[in-house]
Design an enzyme around this catalytic site. Structure first.
Site, mmCIF file in Angstrom:
data_model
loop_
_atom_site.group_PDB
_atom_site.id
_atom_site.type_symbol
_atom_site.label_atom_id
_atom_site.label_comp_id
_atom_site.label_asym_id
_atom_site.label_seq_id
_atom_site.Cartn_x
_atom_site.Cartn_y
_atom_site.Cartn_z
ATOM 1 N N ARG A 172 0.818 -1.206 0.000
ATOM 2 C CA ARG A 172 0.000 0.000 0.000
ATOM 3 C C ARG A 172 0.858 1.266 0.000
ATOM 4 O O ARG A 172 0.335 2.363 -0.031
ATOM 5 C CB ARG A 172 -0.916 0.028 1.233
ATOM 6 N N ARG A 223 7.507 6.798 -5.688
ATOM 7 C CA ARG A 223 7.232 7.600 -6.874
ATOM 8 C C ARG A 223 8.514 8.242 -7.389
ATOM 9 O O ARG A 223 9.326 8.729 -6.603
ATOM 10 C CB ARG A 223 6.204 8.687 -6.558
ATOM 11 N N ARG A 276 -3.629 -4.271 16.666
ATOM 12 C CA ARG A 276 -3.006 -3.117 17.287
ATOM 13 C C ARG A 276 -4.087 -2.068 17.509
ATOM 14 O O ARG A 276 -5.030 -1.937 16.719
ATOM 15 C CB ARG A 276 -1.907 -2.537 16.396
ATOM 16 N N ARG A 280 3.137 9.336 15.266
ATOM 17 C CA ARG A 280 2.855 10.516 14.453
ATOM 18 C C ARG A 280 2.114 11.552 15.288
ATOM 19 O O ARG A 280 1.618 11.251 16.383
ATOM 20 C CB ARG A 280 2.039 10.157 13.210
ATOM 21 N N GLU A 327 0.098 10.318 18.643
ATOM 22 C CA GLU A 327 -0.506 8.997 18.507
ATOM 23 C C GLU A 327 0.491 7.910 18.906
ATOM 24 O O GLU A 327 1.614 7.866 18.401
ATOM 25 C CB GLU A 327 -0.977 8.779 17.068
ATOM 26 N N TYR A 382 -7.762 -5.755 6.774
ATOM 27 C CA TYR A 382 -7.515 -4.316 6.713
ATOM 28 C C TYR A 382 -8.378 -3.752 5.594
ATOM 29 O O TYR A 382 -8.282 -4.178 4.441
ATOM 30 C CB TYR A 382 -6.044 -4.003 6.446
ATOM 31 N N ASP A 438 -10.012 0.053 4.054
ATOM 32 C CA ASP A 438 -10.246 1.491 4.109
ATOM 33 C C ASP A 438 -11.745 1.763 4.022
ATOM 34 O O ASP A 438 -12.539 0.876 3.702
ATOM 35 C CB ASP A 438 -9.518 2.195 2.962
#
Length: 369
Positions: free
Chosen positions: A173, A177, A250, A280, A301, A349, A351
């Site tokens: 994921r 680039r 988690r 983060r 976090e 998982y 989204d």
């Protein structure tokens, strides 16, 4: 009159409820053990700053599915938003995902796209044919230096284990680039709802034939004989009272602070150094750049193993988890008039856009029966 029970008021449950409610002959009861609808997408305004806060961590809607994009906009005004994540490592700030600017900055070079591709190939571990875990996948993609800088420490903090214990699929994921595109997502449709996510759920569940009961916990001992079908979106292991053991997740928790003006100048900054305890910091005023606020609220976090009473976030899907999952799935197949859907009930998982797409398809198939 058809009676349906939906366990969970997140996107899976809300989409199913909204679709079923289109038929006035259906009566739908939605329950959730929390005190609010919306699941982990719940948003609310902070009382001191008036900033719209994503209570369970940042949610940026992004998809390549035009059906899902059009569907979600029936319930909100989706504002354009580009998530430009930064990462701090060894005292420097870098763009994520790894792009041409990251590569040039990290290695102190001025490579063009073709040169950068050749350079990454030269430092990647080409001895790895088929990566068997997260670390091997990263080494095959980007080599040792970039892996150790941006992924090793962050991943170990996030997942609480060595990256060699995690499946290679997690890293698929995270693209590399070879241009200066610093948009964290590559999907064509991206945005954040103008009035927050909770307003979406309020509209989805606002029908005369939908009843919502909060602070209501479901388990397999419930008498469900009065319902024609039950859609279950809670944890699959919890449903069966953990008879094959707990699946590992988690979870995250936050330390919030309020200050004046602007704290970090960006919505999300990752901290890749392993000696920094948090993963983060997200500063929520930056998720609504169309608003103006004199004060700001930000969240550090932290990640930890899910214990009883915690909100499960990320399924770890280690080898022992997948063995247990097979046994739980066999139990699901024995059930009559139950559909398990969503991230927790299928232990995947997912989204937001995946969850919505799945629920829309399940509803389509269900009404054909």
């Amino acid at each position: 009159m058809n009676r349906y029970l939906i366990v969970g008021a997140g996107f899976s449950g809300a989409v199913i409820a909204e679709r079923l409610a289109k038929n006035p002959d259906n009566f739908i009861v939605v329950i959730d053990e929390r005190e609010h609808i919306g699941g982990n997408c719940f948003t609310e305004r902070d009382s001191e700053t008036n900033v719209m806060v994503h209570k369970y961590g940042p949610h940026i809607f992004n998809t390549d599915n035009i059906e899902v994009w059009n569907y979600i906009q029936e319930f909100c005004q989706m504002m354009p938003f580009v998530n430009r994540v930064k990462t701090i490592f060894n005292g420097n700030v870098y763009s994520m995902p790894i792009n041409l600017h990251t590569i040039n900055q990290f290695f102190e070079k001025t490579l063009n796209p073709t040169e950068a591709k050749d350079f990454i190939k030269s430092i990647a571990d080409n001895t790895i044919d088929v990566p068997s875990n997260f670390e091997e996948q990263a080494l095959k993609f980007i080599g040792k230096d970039l892996y150790e800088a941006f992924f090793y420490g962050y991943t170990k903090k996030q997942w609480g284990c060595e990256p060699t214990e995690l499946p290679a699929s997690i890293l698929k994921r995270l693209p590399v680039r070879f241009n200066y595109d610093d948009n964290y997502y590559s999907n064509p449709y991206q945005g954040i709802p103008k009035d927050g996510y909770t307003a979406i759920f309020e509209k989805m569940l606002n029908a005369p034939n939908i009843k919502v009961n909060l602070n209501t916990k479901f388990d397999s001992k419930w008498d469900v004989r009065e319902y024609d079908h039950i859609f279950y979106t809670g944890p699959i292991d919890s449903f069966f009272n953990y008879k094959y053991g707990r699946l590992s997740y988690r979870t995250v928790f936050f330390e919030s602070s309020i200050t004046n003006d602007d704290y970090q100048g960006n919505a999300v900054i990752n901290y890749a150094d392993p000696d920094v305890p948090f993963t983060r910091i997200h500063e929520h005023k930056h998720f609504t750049p169309w608003e103006s606020h004199n004060k700001t609220i930000y969240f550090k976090e932290f990640s930890k193993e899910t214990e009883e009473g915690d909100v499960p976030y990320y399924p770890k899907r280690l080898a022992q988890d997948l063995e247990k999952l097979v046994e739980y799935q066999k139990e699901v197949e024995k059930l009559d008039k139950f559909t398990f859907l969503g991230r927790l009930a299928t232990y995947r998982y997912m989204d937001m856009h995946h969850v919505i797409a799945e629920a829309l398809e399940i509803h389509r198939q269900f009404i054909k029966q």
